[in-house]
Design a protein around this motif. Structure first.
Motif, short mmCIF file in Angstrom:
data_model
loop_
_atom_site.label_atom_id
_atom_site.label_comp_id
_atom_site.label_asym_id
_atom_site.label_seq_id
_atom_site.Cartn_x
_atom_site.Cartn_y
_atom_site.Cartn_z
N ILE A 27 -2.17 16.31 -0.32
CA ILE A 27 -1.98 17.29 0.78
C ILE A 27 -1.34 18.58 0.29
CG2 ILE A 27 -1.81 15.45 2.49
CD1 ILE A 27 1.19 15.91 2.60
N GLY A 28 -1.15 18.72 -1.06
CA GLY A 28 -0.73 20.02 -1.58
C GLY A 28 0.73 20.15 -1.91
N LEU A 29 1.51 19.10 -1.81
CA LEU A 29 2.94 19.20 -2.17
C LEU A 29 3.08 19.42 -3.67
CD1 LEU A 29 4.74 16.47 -0.03
CD2 LEU A 29 4.87 18.94 0.21
N GLY A 56 0.78 -1.24 0.00
CA GLY A 56 0.00 0.00 0.00
C GLY A 56 0.80 1.27 0.00
N ILE A 57 2.11 1.17 -0.27
CA ILE A 57 2.91 2.41 -0.19
C ILE A 57 2.59 3.40 -1.30
CG2 ILE A 57 4.79 1.24 1.04
CD1 ILE A 57 6.35 1.22 -1.58
N TRP A 58 1.95 2.94 -2.39
CA TRP A 58 1.64 3.86 -3.49
C TRP A 58 0.14 4.02 -3.73
CZ3 TRP A 58 5.66 6.54 -4.19
CH2 TRP A 58 6.95 5.98 -4.15
N ASP A 59 -0.69 3.50 -2.83
CA ASP A 59 -2.13 3.68 -3.06
C ASP A 59 -2.63 4.91 -2.32
OD1 ASP A 59 -2.47 3.01 -0.41
OD2 ASP A 59 -3.22 0.99 -0.81
N GLU A 60 -3.96 5.10 -2.35
CA GLU A 60 -4.54 6.33 -1.80
C GLU A 60 -4.38 6.44 -0.29
OE1 GLU A 60 -7.66 3.12 -1.97
OE2 GLU A 60 -6.14 3.98 -3.33
N THR A 61 -3.96 5.34 0.37
CA THR A 61 -3.76 5.44 1.81
C THR A 61 -2.46 6.14 2.17
OG1 THR A 61 -2.67 3.26 1.90
CG2 THR A 61 -5.07 3.31 2.18
N ASN A 62 -1.60 6.35 1.18
CA ASN A 62 -0.36 7.11 1.43
C ASN A 62 -0.73 8.55 1.78
OD1 ASN A 62 2.03 8.70 1.10
ND2 ASN A 62 2.90 7.09 -0.19
N PRO A 63 -0.38 9.05 2.97
CA PRO A 63 -0.83 10.38 3.42
C PRO A 63 -0.26 11.53 2.62
CG PRO A 63 0.78 9.48 4.95
CD PRO A 63 0.44 8.38 4.00
#
Length: 488
Positions: free
Chosen positions: A486-488, A475-482
């Motif tokens: 977030i605007g970066l 899950g490191i690349w799915d939508e659960t990655n915070p």
């Protein structure tokens, strides 16, 4: 071979010492404590030390020094009782004592033939038997198509291997090796292996750390020691100190940033399976079988030990796909698992198994017995194997766990998914029989499937740490990655 209880004492006396002398000592005649063929006529007596206890006895001066061993006397009584009991059963057609197997590998205490032709070896065991010896006897009986049934004396310590029911074969082999290494270390260092102390475990884990064993290997060593104590009905030693050593070793490994210490266990996800199947020649028997192994292994999230044990009777083709009864040793599961048709015909497990079944039918092998069979390098299916003139391997032709792993590794090599380990040691992932199972977990996470339902389908316990680790890594690349959104 006769027993004192088979006839009245007077009849035995008429046949024994000083009269007809046709009743002789079985042990002496068989070469136990005497030369083979020694005939010693016996006396039939009714008392021992004032107690009424009919028995056969050597005449004065004819018994071996100290008499025959307690084990031998107990053993012969146990065999006769088992034989008499077996003869009373309605489904038993033949009972014989001391019967050799066909190749004279083993001699059963009591050999029994049932009315359906099945053959049993009833074994009476009084003393402790090692795991290695029990396994050797069990394998020899299996090769002779005889099912061995063991009757242990109530106060006999049971072999550890017999407590391993429900533990996958690979884990059992690992435990056996771990226990042997631990006992060897204890003997060398003057420590006691059974029962072991908490200090002994701490010192042993420190020793394994010094040899730079992996944390997984060290953790399994502790598990094997716990299993051995449970089998011996002894309290488990404290692992507090040993766990501290293990935790410290894990931390040091993470800090080292050594790529060789970070295992890259490969996951056979659907994109990977597409490549593997495309590179496989399904015109050959081994190709069809390997594709079915890959796809059904993925669909069931099966351990290789679970996959190899499947029979055709465990699989039912239904309108939606396949209903598969699979034995899960670590969880309680009732009812079949559903394997639906795949959206891509090339990687559909239902169609792949159907193709393997059709090949068996075309080669004159009805789909019965083991689902997956071994195939040798000449393409021969379930061909008998021999070593030194003796049959080896599963007589039904069932594939081994190693054979499942080899099928995955071959498919990965054909699809150019491996790199030369000597050239690129940091990049070469390890393909094994576990890869389809890990691929299932990875794909489940990537597709947003429920953690609990994914785990139950694959036989993980609820809240499984290993499944959680697979989900985290997938899950490191799915939508659960915070970091997403977030605007970066």
């Amino acid at each position: 071979m006769v027993h004192i209880g088979d006839r009245p004492l007077e009849q035995w006396r008429a046949l024994g010492y000083g009269r007809r002398e046709t009743v002789v000592c079985f042990y002496c005649w068989r070469g136990i404590d005497a030369q083979t063929g020694t005939k010693v006529p016996l006396l039939a007596r009714g008392r021992i030390g004032g107690l009424v206890r009919p028995h056969f006895a050597h005449p004065a001066g004819t018994a071996p020094p100290g008499g025959h061993s307690r084990e031998t006397v107990w053993h012969i009584n146990a065999k006769h009782r088992l034989a008499r009991w077996a003869a009373t059963l309605s489904n038993v057609t033949q009972v014989r004592l001391e019967q050799w197997t066909e190749h004279r590998d083993r001699r059963a205490d009591v050999h029994v033939v049932l009315d359906d032709g099945a053959r049993l070896a009833l074994e009476a065991q009084r003393e402790l038997i090692t795991d290695e010896l029990w396994q050797a006897r069990h394998r020899d009986y299996a090769a002779a198509h005889v099912r061995d049934v063991w009757f242990m004396r109530p106060d006999t310590r049971i072999p550890h291997v017999l407590f391993a029911e429900g533990i996958p074969a690979e884990t059992r082999r690992g435990y056996a090796g771990d226990w042997k290494r631990f006992t060897t270390w204890c003997a060398r260092t003057g420590r006691r292996a059974l029962p072991a102390t908490g200090d002994t475990l701490t010192e042993y884990l420190t020793h394994l750390k010094g040899e730079d064993k992996s944390p997984a290997t060290m953790d399994r060593a502790l598990a094997s020691i716990a299993v051995a104590h449970a089998a011996a009905e002894l309290p488990k030693p404290s692992t507090v100190g040993a766990r501290r050593v293990l935790k410290g070793h894990e931390t040091e490994r993470k800090k080292s940033k050594d790529p060789s210490r970070r295992p890259r266990r490969a996951a056979a996800t659907p994109p990977v399976l597409h490549k593997m199947v495309a590179a496989t020649d399904t015109a050959a028997a081994i190709g069809r079988r390997d594709v079915a192994v890959l796809l059904l292994g993925f669909a069931l999230a099966a351990h290789r030990s679970e996959l190899r044990l499947l029979d055709w009777s465990d699989v039912a083709e239904v309108e939606e796909g396949l209903a598969v009864e699979i034995w899960r040793p670590k969880v309680n599961h009732e009812g079949p698992l559903g394997v639906p048709y795949g959206s891509n015909p090339a990687t559909c497990p239902v169609r792949a198994l159907r193709a393997w079944r059709q090949h068996l039918i075309e080669t004159g092998r009805p789909p019965a017995g083991p689902l997956f069979l071994r195939i040798d390098r000449h393409g021969r299916i379930a061909h008998p194997m021999h070593r030194n003139g003796k049959p080896i391997g599963d007589p039904t032709g069932r594939i081994t766990g190693e054979g499942i792993g080899d099928a995955v590794a071959r498919a990965a090599a054909r699809a150019d998914l491996t790199a030369p380990a000597g050239l690129l040691p940091d990049l070469a992932p390890r393909w094994s029989g576990h890869s389809p199972r890990r691929g299932f977990a990875t794909a489940g996470k990537q597709a947003g499937k429920d953690f609990i339902e994914t785990g139950r389908h694959g036989g993980w316990t609820d809240g499984s740490k290993s499944l959680a680790a697979y989900f985290d890594q997938a899950g490191i690349w799915d939508e659960t990655n915070p970091l997403y959104g977030i605007g970066l």
